[in-house]
Design an enzyme around this catalytic site. Structure first.
Site, PDB file in Angstrom:
ATOM      1  N   SER A   1      58.262  29.992  90.714  1.00  0.00           N
ATOM      2  CA  SER A   1      58.486  31.271  91.383  1.00  0.00           C
ATOM      3  C   SER A   1      57.758  31.313  92.727  1.00  0.00           C
ATOM      4  CB  SER A   1      58.055  32.417  90.465  1.00  0.00           C
ATOM      5  OG  SER A   1      58.578  33.650  90.915  1.00  0.00           O
TER       6      SER A   1
ATOM      7  N   GLY B   1      53.899  35.053  90.843  1.00  0.00           N
ATOM      8  CA  GLY B   1      53.673  36.488  90.743  1.00  0.00           C
ATOM      9  C   GLY B   1      54.132  37.249  91.970  1.00  0.00           C
TER      10      GLY B   1
END
Length: 597
Positions: free
Chosen positions: A197, A118
């Site tokens: 990520s 995120g």
């Protein structure tokens, strides 16, 4: 007396009723109860694993977790750390863990730790789940929250904001797992980290930190690394100054006043300008892990990741990592605006970790890069595939490949490399083209829980394959151990070969991104600068982190969630041990039995 007996009776009934529905586990903080859910697993939600300091201490390292005497009902209260969009279930003290435990008699099971992504700015521990893997009855999956954005990654190198609070939360959680997972049936000596990520950037940092030695044994890193888009920031103090200006504070050159601004500003304001933190032309996130200044406290990042890797100053563990073939699709929302800017000044889009002796040299390199990807023509709608490939390379692909080569050259790391490129009839083509590709973290989504209704048979088979490779790695440290029927997948060498091509056809290949990687090798060899190292410490004062958490000023934002009446109020003494908790608990039951005599 009878009131006491009645209370004890109901406590006993709660513990023994529905023995199959609830599972009671003793932790170092006290007993916790998880509930059996569909699929044959027990789930323990939102167990506090540490305490986030609040108020003016909000940017410091985490404090010990609370303790309790009566059973803590580990139900899902959907606790999240401050972020955008703002929701009523957010709270400043948000450091909680979730555990997914199979309904099995086996103990000493492997443990899978999920670190959510995120962009270091949003997300929570339940944003990705691995119930399907837990249902194999062979492992335990755990996840957790950590502080985000400015809250987790303000890095001023001061006592009040030393930096990396979010990473220190992650370390605190891994220590909690080490101490408690055996009580849930897990093996503290067999822990695998998995992330995509920014979560993967965090995991890479954890693999390079001396603070995590012995806390995990394997790691799966996907579409993120400690350099590049999810890497350690280049100049955290300058980032803090720039962001403060965006929020209307101008006296940024006085570090004391800058720190005070961040300490007293509401979370509503600190989370209000996400656009000024992420999705920048130079690929860097403004509030992310940093190299910490030595101010006499424990540090988790003491040098740049590239220096740590080159010098071999880390503990080697088996790694499995890679990226998708169209990671750059995450930059599609900016395509119409950015192609104009690319034609005006392409140098603004060079990675921030590159440094140049002059603007003239920077512009020369920028033109070489632009020509390599886009030729001599302007960047237009017809250039969209080149646009996607450019951002694929600078965001994630090349930083990961460079990291791999550095690790293998330094310590001979065992790294299983892949590129995920699977597409099927359900995969949409990119705008202005008939080209299809795998977007950011598509490979990670395939392994996590998902609704496969409506999926093609080809995709369902890919999901099965990826989950089997993942389970094999968790159990053995290799995606294809002896006896595996899957295509063999050996580790890569320093030249990044071989790698597993995870596309419509599974195939072991050599020379991943051959020409593109070689192009960036040449540029990074000449111009890589990396993060700015903090100046030497100017103080020898050592402070301890034993300050009790205080209520924070959250008058402008709803961040707290009422604690259910079935949840005991945490104690103030973080030193209460598991033994003490157990003794008190058994004493209560003994008193109940004696009262019946």
């Amino acid at each position: 007396m009878w009131k006491c007996i009645t209370l004890l009776f109901y406590t006993f009934v709660i513990l023994v009723e529905g023995d199959e529905e609830w599972r009671l586990v003793n932790t170092t903080q006290g007993p916790v109860r998880g509930r059996r859910e569909e699929g044959g697993l027990y789930v323990f939600y939102n167990i506090p694993y540490a305490t986030a300091p609040t108020g003016t201490d909000r940017f410091k390292a985490p404090l010990p977790p609370p303790v309790w005497m009566s059973p803590f009902d580990a139900v899902n209260r959907d606790i999240r750390c401050p972020q955008r969009p703002i929701e009523s279930n957010m709270r400043e003290d948000c450091l909680v863990a979730n555990l997914f435990v199979p309904d099995a008699t086996e103990t000493n099971l492997p443990v899978l730790v999920f670190v959510h992504g995120g962009a270091f700015q949003y997300g929570h521990g339940l944003s990705g789940q691995y119930r399907n893997l837990v249902q194999s009855q062979k492992l335990i999956a755990v996840s957790f929250n950590y502080r985000l954005g400015v809250h987790g990654f303000l890095c001023l190198g001061t006592e009040g904001a030393p930096g990396n609070a979010g990473i220190k939360d992650q370390v605190a959680f891994l220590r909690w797992v080490k101490e408690n997972i055996s009580s849930f049936g897990g093996n503290p000596e067999d822990v695998t980290l998995i992330a995509c990520s920014a979560g993967s950037g965090s995991v890479d940092v954890l693999t390079l930190s001396s603070a995590t030695k012995g806390l995990f044994n394997k790691a799966i890193m996907e579409s993120g690394i400690s350099t590049g888009a999810t890497g350690v920031v280049i100049d955290p103090i300058q980032n803090a100054k720039n962001f403060a200006r965006e929020l209307g504070f101008d006296d940024v050159d006085d570090l004391d006043k800058l720190e005070e601004f961040y300490k007293t500003t509401s979370f509503q304001q600190l989370t209000s300008r996400l656009d000024a933190i992420v999705d920048n032309e130079d690929v860097m996130i403004r509030f992310a892990p940093c190299v910490e200044k030595d101010i006499g406290q424990e540090r988790v990042i003491i040098d740049t990741p590239m220096n740590v890797m080159k010098q071999g100053n880390y503990t080697k563990v088996p790694l499995m990592y890679g990226f998708t073939n169209m990671e750059g699709s995450m930059r599609l929302p900016y395509f119409d605006t950015w192609i104009v800017k690319m034609n005006e000044k392409f140098s603004d889009f060079l990675p921030a970790e590159l440094r140049f002796d002059s603007e003239v040299i920077k512009e020369e390199v920028a033109q070489k890069v632009k020509q390599f990807y886009f030729g001599n023509e302007p960047v237009t709608e017809a250039s969209i595939v080149s646009y996607l490939l450019y951002f694929t390379d600078v965001l994630f692909a090349y930083p990961m490949l460079r990291s791999l080569s550095t690790r293998v050259e330094a310590l001979g790391d065992t790294i299983y490399l892949f590129e995920y490129s699977f597409v099927d009839e359900n995969t949409q083509s990119f705008p202005h083209t008939y080209v299809r590709g795998a977007g950011h973290c598509f490979q990670s989504r395939a392994v996590r829980d998902q609704d496969l209704s409506g999926s093609t048979e080809e995709y369902k088979r890919m999901v099965e394959i990826l989950r089997e490779y993942t389970l094999n790695f968790i159990f053995t440290g290799s995606p294809t151990p002896s006896g595996s029927t899957l295509p063999q997948w050996p580790p890569a060498n320093a030249q990044r070969s071989p790698y597993m091509s995870l596309g419509p056809i599974l195939k072991l290949k050599d020379n991943i991104l051959e020409n593109r990687a070689a192009f960036w090798d040449n540029i990074y060899e000449k111009y890589y600068g990396g993060p700015v190292m903090p100046s030497a410490t100017t103080t020898t004062t050592t402070t301890t982190t034993t300050v009790a958490a205080t209520s924070s000023d959250l008058t402008t934002i709803e961040l707290t969630t009422p604690v259910p009446t079935s949840t005991p109020e945490p104690g103030s003494d973080g030193a209460v041990s598991l033994m003490t908790s157990n003794v008190l608990f058994m004493a209560v039951l003994s008193l109940f039995y004696l009262s019946l005599q």
